[in-house]
Design an enzyme around this catalytic site. Structure first.
Site, PDB file in Angstrom:
ATOM      1  CE  LYS A  68      19.861   2.665-103.672  1.00  0.00           C
ATOM      2  NZ  LYS A  68      21.149   2.744-103.874  1.00  0.00           N
ATOM      3  CG  ASP A  99      26.603   3.633-102.050  1.00  0.00           C
ATOM      4  OD1 ASP A  99      26.473   3.254-100.799  1.00  0.00           O
ATOM      5  OD2 ASP A  99      25.357   4.432-102.525  1.00  0.00           O
TER       6      ASP A  99
END
Length: 738
Positions: free
Chosen positions: A281, A317
């Site tokens: 990211k 996650d």
């Protein structure tokens, strides 16, 4: 982008996740895979006006961040209204449409509707030439099944000890061995770091009448200078936020179990250890890659000194999502994130995970499937737009699958397509505009209305474009194709996981639950339906329930910690129970002394009657002298491959004394007879197998299959053997048998 500046102002506008208006407005603030706006999520999806108002009420951020957010909001609203268009609006194309179609016809781009197998419904006429223009983004089921097969191979490569180092899909063990079983209870802290914001939760699991979960959370911003700064600053920031949260909760004096959702690729050797492999990211924090993030956080907490924390688990996650949904549905064994980024995890059989010792049970594997295709295996389905996205990214050549499907890149894909179409005169009449968007979009406000098309036109106008009616329709169709490609590709990779689960279980039909989260999946009005439909088409022999994670991955981290706490408590109770059976060295020496005394009493004539250890005579006066009176034949089966095994069968034969001390011919005839009998016993009488001969006497070897007997030992005295090649003597015995 090079020449993009000459195109309409779309060349400057960051479209964001173009098809997902509430994506940035209502997504979880805890993960860059789930949202980018940086505020606490709403429990239910917001309408467009409510979402916009919520976005404008965000806490003050830097001017650059505010401008970027405003641009994203405008782009999201534009895409949202495009998606809301209905088929009847699509068909109402004005007369200028026909002039444009004539232009397309002259350029060879127009063809009639239905001329190929459309996997994405589109408007007739105008939509048809867009289908052809973006033909490479449209996949048949045969292509999707082929992609599913490729992904299955990547899963296997990531699981193999020899193939993992070069595998793109890393299949990282998480050391999460089970989902919640309903008996967990306690008070836990969950940290969730994965994006521009950092969330902390307090999760209370109780057992009064039934198991209930109470949660309190707070979101903290993670500024850009920290995301791109040093690792020390990042974890000092996390420790500071945790201290602030604990103070507000009035629990600084308690040492609560902590679960840490760390949404980046990590190598784990145990549940409370995670070595960062690489940032993904937008993170580029220095000094963290190759380090254990738990140690870095513990160091930051210890440096503060005003509170203590027991970090019991680190999870991705996706694992958090699976565990969150597993609390509600114990059939859940897959977790997926489809938001700003994308990833998946699932429960794999331990016997297939070469990187972890043990064969019993299962373990959750973090696939890190965003890197699928980094080796070029998806090159045949990537487009010029995908390659341009990759070239302009922070990590060129990496996370190629993620760049094709996730919300972080989907809007930019649409923008690049529209820029090219405008340059070629296919949109906006080829006009070019120069507008200062930054000065105009911060206060943009559009309410949701059934007149979505006119609203879309209004937004395009505000962007500095004067679109015709068919321009809006065309943009909507481009958005649909890009988003449906994403859903189809995710369905193919998920199909690879589901077929592997089915094969692992050996069942004719798989019944399972997929826990799923992420702003793109939750907020896009058609994405979930498209994904579900395609999965059921690609994996028809399965019954899949898709369960939306309502609480994000933070609750999942707490549930992993709760499971770990339960297992640790069980281990402690077992240890306490068995503690009385653990003897110290001094105690063992005392037992040795007492036993020696009892042995002497049992051997003594006067004390024998009262001795507890009787020491009874057996009249066996000697042990075997090692003269080798037995002969053993073994059959050894060796299987190679990922799970190498050795299987052995044997039978022992006696060698009579008269054979040991007779002639060499008699000895080797007896050996051949034993071998023949063993093969008959194993049902392999006529088999021709390689033979190894263990001959435990002094020999001088001239080669691997030749040994000259120097002299007999161990009571053997067979004649005509010393000085001879025992292998040749055995061969002669076999010939005599034949």
């Amino acid at each position: 982008m090079g020449d993009d500046a000459a195109a309409p102002d779309l060349a400057h506008a960051p479209f964001g996740a173009l098809l997902d208006v509430p994506d940035v407005l209502a997504a979880s603030a805890t993960s860059d895979r789930q949202g980018v706006c940086g505020h606490s999520p709403s429990p239910t999806p917001l309408s467009a006006p409510a979402a916009l108002q919520e976005g404008l009420r965000m806490q003050p951020v830097s001017r650059a961040s505010h401008t970027s957010t405003a641009l994203m909001i405008a782009a999201q609203l534009l895409a949202y209204y495009f998606t809301e268009l209905k088929d009847d609006q699509v068909k109402k194309v004005s007369g200028s449409k026909h002039r444009k179609l004539f232009l397309l016809h002259r350029q060879g781009l127009f063809y009639s509707a239905g001329s190929r197998d459309n996997r994405c419904p589109g408007p007739p006429g105008l939509g048809s030439w867009i289908d052809k223009y973006l033909y490479s983004m449209r996949f048949s089921d045969e292509t999707l099944l082929d992609i599913m097969t490729r992904f299955r191979r990547e899963l296997e490569n990531g699981l193999g000890r020899d193939t993992n180092p070069t595998a793109n899909v890393k299949m990282l063990p998480t050391f999460v061995r089970s989902i919640p079983d309903g008996s967990e209870k306690g008070d836990f802290i969950a940290l969730d770091l994965g994006g521009s914001n950092f969330r902390i939760l307090r999760v209370k699991v109780s057992h009064e009448k039934r198991q209930t979960v109470q949660m309190e959370s707070q979101v903290y911003e993670t500024p850009e200078d920290i995301i791109h700064g040093s690792g020390t600053r990042l974890f000092d920031h996390v420790a500071e936020c945790l201290g602030d949260f604990m103070e507000k909760q009035n629990i600084k004096d308690k040492k609560l179990p902590v679960g840490f959702t760390f949404s980046f690729p990590c190598a784990q050797s145990k549940l409370d250890e995670a070595v960062l492999l690489t940032w993904t990211k937008r993170f580029k924090t220095s000094g963290v890659e190759g380090m254990d993030v738990v140690k870095l956080l513990n160091k930051a907490i210890k440096k503060r000194g005003d509170y203590d924390a027991d970090i019991m688990a680190v999870v991705n996650d996706t694992v958090g999502t699976m565990m969150t949904c597993g609390f509600d549905d114990q059939r859940c064994e897959v977790g997926i994130i489809i938001g700003t980024g994308t990833n998946a995890c699932y429960m794999e059989e331990l016997r297939h995970i070469d990187l972890v010792e043990g064969d019993e049970g299962r373990m959750c594997i973090n696939t890190e499937w965003g890197a699928f295709g980094d080796d070029g295996s998806l090159e045949d389905i990537r487009t010029e737009f995908d390659r341009e996205i990759d070239r302009g990214s922070l990590n060129p050549g990496k996370q190629l699958f993620e760049k094709m499907v996730s919300g972080m890149y989907m809007g930019e894909l649409v923008r690049l397509i529209l820029v090219k179409m405008a340059k070629e005169g296919l949109l906006f009449e080829g006009h070019r505009f120069e507008v200062d968007l930054k000065a105009r979009l911060c206060c943009l406000s559009v309410s949701r209305s059934k007149e979505g098309l006119s609203k879309a036109k209004d937004i395009l106008t505000r962007l500095g474009v004067e679109p015709a009616h068919e321009d809006c329709v065309a943009v909507q169709h481009v958005c649909t194709i890009v988003s449906f490609r994403s859903a189809n590709l995710v369905a193919a990779t998920l199909g690879g996981i589901l077929t592997r689960l089915k094969d692992n279980k050996g069942v004719p039909r798989l019944r399972t639950t997929v826990g799923i989260d992420g702003s793109l999946y939750k907020m896009h009005p058609q994405y979930a339906r498209r994904l579900h439909k395609t999965v059921r088409r690609l994996v028809p022999e399965s019954d899949v329930r898709f369960l939306l994670s309502e609480s994000g991955s933070g609750k999942g981290a707490a549930m992993v910690t709760a499971v770990a706490y339960r297992l640790a408590d069980q281990t402690r109770q077992i240890a306490e129970t068995l503690a009385e059976f653990c003897l110290s060295k001094d105690q063992l020496l005392e037992i040795k002394k007492r036993m020696r005394t009892e042995i002497e009493r049992g051997l003594g004539k006067k004390t024998h009657e009262t001795a507890t250890v009787k020491m009874l005579p057996t009249f066996v006066r000697s042990t075997p002298d090692g003269s080798g009176t037995n002969f053993r034949v073994l059959l050894v089966k060796i299987r190679s491959g990922k799970r190498r095994t050795v299987e052995m069968h044997n039978k022992i034969y006696a060698i009579p004394i008269e054979v040991m001390q007779g002639t060499g011919e008699e000895l080797f005839d007896h050996i051949v007879y034993c071998i023949s009998d063993f093969l008959d016993y194993m049902g392999m009488k006529n088999a021709r197998l390689p033979l190894g001969f263990t001959f435990s006497f002094p020999c001088r070897q001239t080669s691997l299959d030749a040994g000259i007997l120097v002299n007999w030992t161990k009571g053997f005295k067979a004649t005509d053997c010393e000085g001879e090649d025992v292998v040749e003597l055995l061969r002669e015995g076999i010939k005599r048998k034949e």
